[in-house]
Structure formats: structure tokens, C-alpha cells
Design a protein around this motif. Structure first.
Motif, PDB file in Angstrom:
ATOM      1  N   LEU A  60       0.967  -1.217  -0.049  1.00 57.55           N
ATOM      2  CA  LEU A  60      -0.003   0.091   0.082  1.00 57.55           C
ATOM      3  C   LEU A  60       0.804   1.281  -0.120  1.00 57.55           C
ATOM      4  O   LEU A  60       0.516   2.225  -0.618  1.00 57.55           O
ATOM      5  CB  LEU A  60      -0.993  -0.111   1.277  1.00 57.55           C
ATOM      6  CG  LEU A  60      -1.947   1.233   1.412  1.00 57.55           C
ATOM      7  CD1 LEU A  60      -2.727   1.161   0.113  1.00 57.55           C
ATOM      8  CD2 LEU A  60      -2.772   1.055   2.707  1.00 57.55           C
ATOM      9  N   SER A  61       1.764   1.044   0.653  1.00 54.12           N
ATOM     10  CA  SER A  61       2.719   2.316   0.656  1.00 54.12           C
ATOM     11  C   SER A  61       3.387   2.893  -0.480  1.00 54.12           C
ATOM     12  O   SER A  61       3.657   4.118  -0.764  1.00 54.12           O
ATOM     13  CB  SER A  61       4.003   2.257   1.651  1.00 54.12           C
ATOM     14  OG  SER A  61       4.995   1.381   1.073  1.00 54.12           O
ATOM     15  N   ARG A  62       3.481   2.146  -1.474  1.00 52.88           N
ATOM     16  CA  ARG A  62       3.726   2.336  -2.871  1.00 52.88           C
ATOM     17  C   ARG A  62       2.883   3.287  -3.680  1.00 52.88           C
ATOM     18  O   ARG A  62       3.240   3.774  -4.866  1.00 52.88           O
ATOM     19  CB  ARG A  62       4.528   1.051  -3.875  1.00 52.88           C
ATOM     20  CG  ARG A  62       5.544   0.536  -3.008  1.00 52.88           C
ATOM     21  CD  ARG A  62       5.932  -1.038  -3.466  1.00 52.88           C
ATOM     22  NE  ARG A  62       7.114  -1.587  -2.827  1.00 52.88           N
ATOM     23  CZ  ARG A  62       7.291  -2.804  -2.950  1.00 52.88           C
ATOM     24  NH1 ARG A  62       6.732  -3.585  -3.235  1.00 52.88           N
ATOM     25  NH2 ARG A  62       8.346  -3.287  -2.135  1.00 52.88           N
ATOM     26  N   HIS A  63       1.608   3.490  -3.100  1.00 51.46           N
ATOM     27  CA  HIS A  63       0.814   4.119  -3.720  1.00 51.46           C
ATOM     28  C   HIS A  63       0.916   5.761  -3.249  1.00 51.46           C
ATOM     29  O   HIS A  63      -0.088   6.475  -3.736  1.00 51.46           O
ATOM     30  CB  HIS A  63      -0.643   3.588  -3.674  1.00 51.46           C
ATOM     31  CG  HIS A  63      -0.801   2.262  -4.264  1.00 51.46           C
ATOM     32  ND1 HIS A  63      -0.983   1.977  -5.901  1.00 51.46           N
ATOM     33  CD2 HIS A  63      -0.847   1.004  -3.810  1.00 51.46           C
ATOM     34  CE1 HIS A  63      -1.132   0.839  -5.889  1.00 51.46           C
ATOM     35  NE2 HIS A  63      -1.014   0.157  -4.799  1.00 51.46           N
ATOM     36  N   PHE A  64       1.623   5.964  -2.435  1.00 51.56           N
ATOM     37  CA  PHE A  64       1.657   7.215  -1.855  1.00 51.56           C
ATOM     38  C   PHE A  64       3.063   7.763  -1.628  1.00 51.56           C
ATOM     39  O   PHE A  64       3.960   6.833  -1.517  1.00 51.56           O
ATOM     40  CB  PHE A  64       0.873   7.071  -0.289  1.00 51.56           C
ATOM     41  CG  PHE A  64      -0.342   6.839  -0.474  1.00 51.56           C
ATOM     42  CD1 PHE A  64      -1.363   7.690  -0.307  1.00 51.56           C
ATOM     43  CD2 PHE A  64      -0.763   5.456  -0.293  1.00 51.56           C
ATOM     44  CE1 PHE A  64      -2.961   7.282  -0.120  1.00 51.56           C
ATOM     45  CE2 PHE A  64      -1.937   4.919  -0.108  1.00 51.56           C
ATOM     46  CZ  PHE A  64      -3.041   5.971  -0.142  1.00 51.56           C
ATOM     47  N   GLU A  66       6.117   9.384   0.891  1.00 49.06           N
ATOM     48  CA  GLU A  66       6.230   8.900   2.277  1.00 49.06           C
ATOM     49  C   GLU A  66       5.448   9.659   3.227  1.00 49.06           C
ATOM     50  O   GLU A  66       5.031   9.084   4.158  1.00 49.06           O
ATOM     51  CB  GLU A  66       7.817   9.045   2.551  1.00 49.06           C
ATOM     52  CG  GLU A  66       8.067   8.251   3.752  1.00 49.06           C
ATOM     53  CD  GLU A  66       9.868   8.063   3.846  1.00 49.06           C
ATOM     54  OE1 GLU A  66      10.068   7.629   4.856  1.00 49.06           O
ATOM     55  OE2 GLU A  66      10.319   8.604   2.804  1.00 49.06           O
ATOM     56  N   ARG A  67       5.532  11.014   3.324  1.00 48.89           N
ATOM     57  CA  ARG A  67       4.773  11.743   4.256  1.00 48.89           C
ATOM     58  C   ARG A  67       3.224  11.668   4.410  1.00 48.89           C
ATOM     59  O   ARG A  67       2.811  11.262   5.227  1.00 48.89           O
ATOM     60  CB  ARG A  67       4.941  13.228   3.944  1.00 48.89           C
ATOM     61  CG  ARG A  67       4.348  14.294   5.020  1.00 48.89           C
ATOM     62  CD  ARG A  67       4.339  15.625   4.403  1.00 48.89           C
ATOM     63  NE  ARG A  67       5.628  16.400   4.408  1.00 48.89           N
ATOM     64  CZ  ARG A  67       6.197  17.120   5.290  1.00 48.89           C
ATOM     65  NH1 ARG A  67       5.683  17.105   6.333  1.00 48.89           N
ATOM     66  NH2 ARG A  67       7.434  17.537   4.948  1.00 48.89           N
ATOM     67  N   SER A  68       2.756  11.275   3.176  1.00 51.79           N
ATOM     68  CA  SER A  68       1.253  11.132   2.996  1.00 51.79           C
ATOM     69  C   SER A  68       0.873   9.864   3.644  1.00 51.79           C
ATOM     70  O   SER A  68      -0.074   9.452   4.337  1.00 51.79           O
ATOM     71  CB  SER A  68       0.653  11.328   1.751  1.00 51.79           C
ATOM     72  OG  SER A  68       0.874  12.646   1.171  1.00 51.79           O
ATOM     73  N   PHE A  69       1.672   8.993   3.436  1.00 47.62           N
ATOM     74  CA  PHE A  69       1.484   7.443   4.045  1.00 47.62           C
ATOM     75  C   PHE A  69       1.819   7.490   5.303  1.00 47.62           C
ATOM     76  O   PHE A  69       0.902   6.599   6.021  1.00 47.62           O
ATOM     77  CB  PHE A  69       2.367   6.598   3.127  1.00 47.62           C
ATOM     78  CG  PHE A  69       2.016   5.008   3.546  1.00 47.62           C
ATOM     79  CD1 PHE A  69       0.851   4.549   3.198  1.00 47.62           C
ATOM     80  CD2 PHE A  69       3.097   4.271   4.273  1.00 47.62           C
ATOM     81  CE1 PHE A  69       0.591   3.036   3.505  1.00 47.62           C
ATOM     82  CE2 PHE A  69       2.616   2.841   4.512  1.00 47.62           C
ATOM     83  CZ  PHE A  69       1.444   2.507   4.179  1.00 47.62           C
ATOM     84  N   PHE A  70       2.702   7.911   5.777  1.00 50.26           N
ATOM     85  CA  PHE A  70       3.027   8.059   7.576  1.00 50.26           C
ATOM     86  C   PHE A  70       1.850   8.575   8.062  1.00 50.26           C
ATOM     87  O   PHE A  70       1.333   7.947   8.923  1.00 50.26           O
ATOM     88  CB  PHE A  70       4.185   8.916   7.789  1.00 50.26           C
ATOM     89  CG  PHE A  70       4.637   8.953   9.008  1.00 50.26           C
ATOM     90  CD1 PHE A  70       5.253   7.906   9.478  1.00 50.26           C
ATOM     91  CD2 PHE A  70       3.975   9.935  10.056  1.00 50.26           C
ATOM     92  CE1 PHE A  70       5.661   7.919  10.938  1.00 50.26           C
ATOM     93  CE2 PHE A  70       4.468  10.040  11.374  1.00 50.26           C
ATOM     94  CZ  PHE A  70       5.488   8.899  11.789  1.00 50.26           C
ATOM     95  N   LEU A  71       1.466   9.757   7.449  1.00 52.72           N
ATOM     96  CA  LEU A  71       0.130  10.490   7.900  1.00 52.72           C
ATOM     97  C   LEU A  71      -1.137   9.378   8.031  1.00 52.72           C
ATOM     98  O   LEU A  71      -1.986   9.342   8.836  1.00 52.72           O
ATOM     99  CB  LEU A  71      -0.399  11.900   7.225  1.00 52.72           C
ATOM    100  CG  LEU A  71      -1.446  12.635   7.850  1.00 52.72           C
ATOM    101  CD1 LEU A  71      -1.349  12.937   9.227  1.00 52.72           C
ATOM    102  CD2 LEU A  71      -1.947  13.696   6.794  1.00 52.72           C
ATOM    103  N   LEU A  72      -1.499   8.924   6.727  1.00 51.53           N
ATOM    104  CA  LEU A  72      -2.334   7.920   6.608  1.00 51.53           C
ATOM    105  C   LEU A  72      -2.320   6.759   7.718  1.00 51.53           C
ATOM    106  O   LEU A  72      -3.478   6.467   8.213  1.00 51.53           O
ATOM    107  CB  LEU A  72      -2.464   7.427   5.185  1.00 51.53           C
ATOM    108  CG  LEU A  72      -3.425   6.206   5.068  1.00 51.53           C
ATOM    109  CD1 LEU A  72      -5.061   6.791   5.137  1.00 51.53           C
ATOM    110  CD2 LEU A  72      -3.274   5.678   3.526  1.00 51.53           C
ATOM    111  N   ALA A  73      -1.352   6.171   7.879  1.00 51.35           N
ATOM    112  CA  ALA A  73      -0.925   5.000   8.664  1.00 51.35           C
ATOM    113  C   ALA A  73      -1.207   5.416  10.251  1.00 51.35           C
ATOM    114  O   ALA A  73      -1.913   4.503  11.072  1.00 51.35           O
ATOM    115  CB  ALA A  73       0.457   4.371   8.541  1.00 51.35           C
TER     116      ALA A  73
END
Length: 331
Positions: A60-64, A66-73
Motif C-alpha cells: 500500500l505504501s507504494r501508492h503514496f 512517504e509523508r502522506s503514507f505516514f500520516l495515513l497509517a
């Protein structure tokens, strides 16, 4: 015949009073064994979460970015845990599911939160969950990276290293929360910073995060996240630990006691319910994990009740129980 002299009290003199006898604390063995069990439990559950979610997490992280995925998680870990704990109890109370409601801890009438207090609570946690925390994480992401937190698709450390990190984070939180929480009960800090949290004399799970911003940072965020960020932990390990820490604080504030359930006996719940609930109802002692209060002598009131069983018995004696999450309709 000699006249007997008057006592100091009769002469109006100050009489030194001996301090009340300290109640007997539990034996060291069970207390320390309980602490070891809780560390082992959080380590095992944390490893299970990391290993189970690693592949989908990386994919899933490869669709975002790094900053956005950290926030989402972070958002999913925070709000998902809230929904699975507090949300589940709200559903149980709304539909009056007696299989769950029978584990409520009884309350005196003054301990039941008022509708106006609940409105304040839900407004604050809505702002915190939906706005303040995501914005703070977004702004602090660059600092998090400077601490050495790797990319989401970075390789995980060995199982032994991850286990050591989870156990150490638990210990760091135990010590950090105990001492900062105890500090907030000092008269120099209590009224200004901690009194807000104790507006809930009979606490509910959602009130775990009902606190002054200074307390949120000092006593919640630093003890919870400090170790993992300080050692630059893989973000998935950080999020797994966050889920465990949040579920524990929601559980002990819930107003329920699930220790005797199958989940409690299998170690799937924290089983610290009564210990922290007692802290709120008497506003004295029980500042952190039981072994910390045992070690530093701050569980007198709890010990005088003979611990968990005595506390729950005292609660049943004053039973006027209403909902732990009463529907807000107006004062």
C-alpha cells in the motif's frame, strides 16, 4: 495527694500526630510477575501485528508519497483503535447487549458524566482526531525523518530486535507515564494542567484523551512515542506499538472490567481496568502501572481495599449504575 498534670491537648498545646499506618502492599512476586507478563503480552502482540501486516503495508505504501503514507497509517492506527474499543462499547450500550453490559463497573451518581461534560469530550476528541493530530503529524514529519525513522518499504529488523524494541518501549512508557502523571498531581500543576482530565470521576474510554494540551504532550505523547522515535524504529513497529498503547489506555478508562472474560484470561485485554478506574474515583495514588506504584509506594488506597477484588466489591456496594457512555440529550 499529687494532682495529675493536664495533658498537652488540654493545655492547648500542639500534639504531634503519628502518621496513619501504611496498609500492607501485595507481595513482590505476583506484582513483578504481572509486570513481566504485561511486557511479554505487548511484545508478542506487537510482533504478531507487524508480521501479519508487513506485506500489505509495504504494498500500500507504494501508492503514496512517504509523508502522506505516514500520516495515513498514523490516522488509521489512532482512529481504528478508537473505533474497535470505544466504538464497540457504544454499540453494545446502544443495543443494550447484556453480555457486554454485565462487565460495567458500578458508579455513584456524582461519578456519572453529565451530558454537558460529554458534549465537551466529544467536541475535543473530534477536533483532536480529525484535525489537530493529523496536522501535527504532517508538520513534524521532517523531524521524524531526522530521527532516523526509515521508509515504509525498508527491511524489518530481526524478530529478536523487534521484540527488544517493543519491550523497551513498554518500559519507557511505564516509567515516563508514571513520573509525568505523578508530577501533574503536584499542587503546582494539578489545577492548571491535570484537573481537566479528572472532570471524569467515573471515567469512560473516550475520556482517555480528554486532557489539557500540555498534559497530552508531556504525559501521553512523549512516553508513548518517545522511545520508538528516539531509536528510529521502522514505522510499522511504531504503529503496532501505538495500537497496543492506545487500546490499553482506552480499556482502562472504559468503565468496564473484562479481566474475568475469556479474552482477559487469554491476555487479549490489558486487565488493568480496576487499577486506573480507582485512581479516577478517589483521585489518589495508582499513577501508572501497578508495579510502578508498588515500587514507589503510591498505592495505599488501593492496597487498603485489598486490590482488584476489594475495589470491585466496594463498587457493587454503591451501585447506581447508568450507562458508561450515556446518550447526550441535554442537561
Amino acid at each position: 495527694m499529687k494532682r495529675r498534670s493536664a495533658s498537652p491537648a488540654a493545655r492547648g498545646e500542639r500534639v504531634a500526630r503519628s502518621p496513619p499506618a501504611k496498609p500492607a502492599y501485595p507481595p513482590a512476586g505476583p506484582v513483578l510477575a504481572g509486570a513481566l507478563w504485561k511486557h511479554a503480552r505487548s511484545t508478542f502482540l506487537g510482533l504478531a501485528i507487524v508480521l501479519a501486516l508487513h506485506s500489505p503495508y509495504v504494498a500500500l505504501s507504494r501508492h503514496f508519497d512517504e509523508r502522506s503514507f505516514f500520516l495515513l497509517a498514523m490516522y488509521v492506527a489512532h482512529n481504528g483503535t478508537w473505533l474497535l474499543t470505544n466504538g464497540a462499547l457504544l454499540v453494545a450500550e446502544h443495543f443494550e447487549i447484556q453480555a457486554v453490559l454485565k462487565y460495567q463497573i458500578e458508579r455513584r451518581k456524582p461519578e456519572v458524566p453529565s451530558p454537558s461534560l460529554l458534549r465537551k469530550l466529544y467536541l475535543q476528541i473530534s477536533l483532536n482526531h480529525m484535525l489537530t493530530t493529523p496536522l501535527l503529524m504532517w508538520l513534524l514529519f521532517s523531524y521524524v525523518k531526522r530521527l532516523g525513522v526509515p521508509a515504509p518499504d525498508a527491511a524489518l529488523p530481526s524478530v529478536a530486535t523487534m521484540a527488544l524494541m517493543l519491550a523497551a518501549a513498554h518500559t519507557f512508557n511505564d516509567w515516563g507515564f508514571y513520573w509525568t502523571h505523578r508530577l501533574l498531581h503536584h499542587r503546582a500543576f494539578y489545577s492548571r494542567f491535570h484537573k481537566q482530565h479528572h472532570e471524569f470521576k467515573g471515567t469512560v474510554g473516550a475520556a482517555a484523551e480528554y486532557a489539557h494540551p500540555f498534559e497530552v504532550v508531556l504525559s501521553n505523547q512523549i512516553p508513548t512515542l518517545g522511545f520508538m522515535l528516539g531509536v528510529g524504529a521502522h514505522p510499522l513497529i511504531l504503529f503496532a506499538w501505538l495500537v497496543l498503547r492506545l487500546s490499553q489506555t482506552y480499556e482502562v478508562h472504559s468503565g468496564y472490567e473484562f479481566g474475568d472474560t475469556l479474552a482477559g484470561r487469554w491476555g487479549l485485554t490489558s486487565n488493568d481496568y480496576g487499577f486506573h478506574d480507582h485512581h479516577h474515583t478517589v483521585n489518589s495514588g495508582n499513577y501508572g502501572a501497578e508495579h510502578m506504584d508498588w515500587l514507589f509506594g503510591t498505592m495505599d488506597s488501593w492496597a487498603s481495599l485489598d486490590g482488584r477484588d476489594g475495589y470491585l466489591k466496594s463498587r457493587r456496594a454503591v451501585a447506581v449504575r447508568t450507562e458508561a457512555y450515556p446518550v447526550v440529550k441535554g442537561d
